[in-house]
Write an enzyme that holds these catalytic residues in place. Structure first.
Site, PDB file in Angstrom:
ATOM      1  N   LYS A   1       0.844  -1.207   0.000  1.00 18.02           N
ATOM      2  CA  LYS A   1       0.000   0.000   0.000  1.00 18.02           C
ATOM      3  C   LYS A   1       0.876   1.252   0.000  1.00 18.02           C
ATOM      4  CE  LYS A   1      -3.836  -2.487   1.988  1.00 18.02           C
ATOM      5  NZ  LYS A   1      -4.626  -2.898   3.153  1.00 18.02           N
TER       6      LYS A   1
ATOM      7  N   GLN B   1      -4.956  -1.598   9.247  1.00 19.49           N
ATOM      8  CA  GLN B   1      -4.779  -2.919   8.638  1.00 19.49           C
ATOM      9  C   GLN B   1      -5.413  -3.993   9.528  1.00 19.49           C
ATOM     10  OE1 GLN B   1      -3.421  -3.537   5.535  1.00 19.49           O
ATOM     11  NE2 GLN B   1      -4.084  -5.635   5.885  1.00 19.49           N
TER      12      GLN B   1
ATOM     13  N   ASP C   1     -11.214   2.522   3.388  1.00 14.51           N
ATOM     14  CA  ASP C   1     -11.466   1.084   3.193  1.00 14.51           C
ATOM     15  C   ASP C   1     -12.950   0.813   2.916  1.00 14.51           C
ATOM     16  OD1 ASP C   1      -9.367  -0.683   3.091  1.00 14.51           O
ATOM     17  OD2 ASP C   1      -9.116  -0.820   5.266  1.00 14.51           O
TER      18      ASP C   1
END
Ligand code: NDP
Length: 282
Positions: A52, A96, A119
């Protein structure tokens, strides 16, 4: 012979387009910034976080990295999220997953401000998607729609079967396909006659989490097959939820594993970060 949908190539094209958009924003004095938080040092998570950050670098998005120790408390993590929510220079916050067992993931997801939820997991983002409002969309299903569009697959009026109903893949996938005017069926572990239902699909999207579960007996001749699964087989090679060798001869188009859906997920995270500029104008 099926058309092999090249997620690597399509994601590279998309990242190139985003890089240009980010450069235009920079000329207008807008710098996009993503905060990435990892708690503990789960190996797979470290690889994802590293990828990422690399994607951010390529596209020109500034990334702030928070690598917190395994023993970080829920309160400490929530405080950091709050601090990032309050910072005007931070456009996106990504925590995460999975988090260590002593931290409640749902609580953390809900703590992220919906306008920074790149997200797309916050209940408000999911709600916005369901009713067609502006908001962040979960990256994997968002990437699948992008793959289908860029491959020229017609979705309007098609029979689409989504196998799997998880919050991050199956459910948002079904909503997105509805938004594209497909006729959508969602199958799961309680579904009866799964084979017959899958065989109806013009577009079959598989997110079951079981290696090579779907073979040619589940697939209509000429169907488009999208494989979300990622597994390592006995020889440590990557494979999907679909038995590629058996399904490829009957499908009209299919995503491989690796190189299909996977590369799109990070590209769509970058797209969500770019979309943040617009979403935050609300
Ligand atoms: P989950 O385990 O959360 O969900 C699996 C779903 O499949 C559930 O809804 C379950 O039904 C259903 N299911 C399980 N067994 C069967 C069965 N025998 N018949 C029908 N349905 C079944 O998985 P995720 O959605 O998170 O992920 C799915 C796969 O995609 C995994 O391999 C994961 O690694 C991969 N993945 C890949 C990503 C990428 O970027 N390429 C991103 C995210 C995931 P029920 O609800 O009834 O239990």
């Amino acid at each position: 012979m099926a058309n092999i949908i090249d997620g690597k190539k399509i994601s590279a094209e998309l990242k190139q387009e985003l890089k240009e958009k980010v450069a235009q924003y920079k000329e207008q004095g807008i710098e996009i910034c993503l905060a990435v938080i990892q708690v503990g040092n789960d190996k797979a998570s470290s690889v994802y976080v590293g990828n990422k950050k690399k994607a951010c670098e390529f596209v020109g998005i500034k990334s702030l990295s928070y690598e917190l120790p395994e023993e970080t408390t829920e309160e400490e993590l929530l405080n950091l999220v709050q601090e990032l929510n309050d910072r005007a220079d931070v456009n996106g916050i990504l925590v995460q997953l999975p988090l260590p067992k002593h931290i409640d993931e749902n609580k953390v997801i809900k703590a992220i401000h919906p306008l920074k939820d790149v997200d797309g997991f916050h209940p408000e983002s999911v709600g916005a998607l369901s009713i067609g409002n502006k908001g962040f969309i979960s990256c994997t299903p968002y990437g699948i729609v992008e793959l289908l569009k860029r491959t020229g697959v017609e979705m309007d009026g098609k029979e689409c079967v989504v196998v799997g109903r998880s919050n991050i893949v199956g459910k948002p996938m079904a909503i997105l396909m509805l938004r594209e005017n497909a006729t959508v069926t969602v199958a799961h572990s309680h579904t009866k006659n799964l084979r017959e239902i899958c065989k109806r699909a013009d577009i079959l999207i598989v997110a079951i989490g079981k290696p090579k579960f779907i073979d040619d007996s589940y697939v209509k001749d000429g169907a488009v097959v999208i494989d979300v699964g990622i597994h390592r087989n006995e020889d440590n090679k990557l494979c999907g939820d679909v038995d590629f060798d058996k399904v490829e001869p009957v499908a009209s188009a299919i995503t491989p594993v690796p190189g299909g859906v996977g590369p799109m997920t990070i590209a769509m995270l970058m797209k969500n970060c770019v979309n943040a500029v617009d979403i935050q104008k609300q």
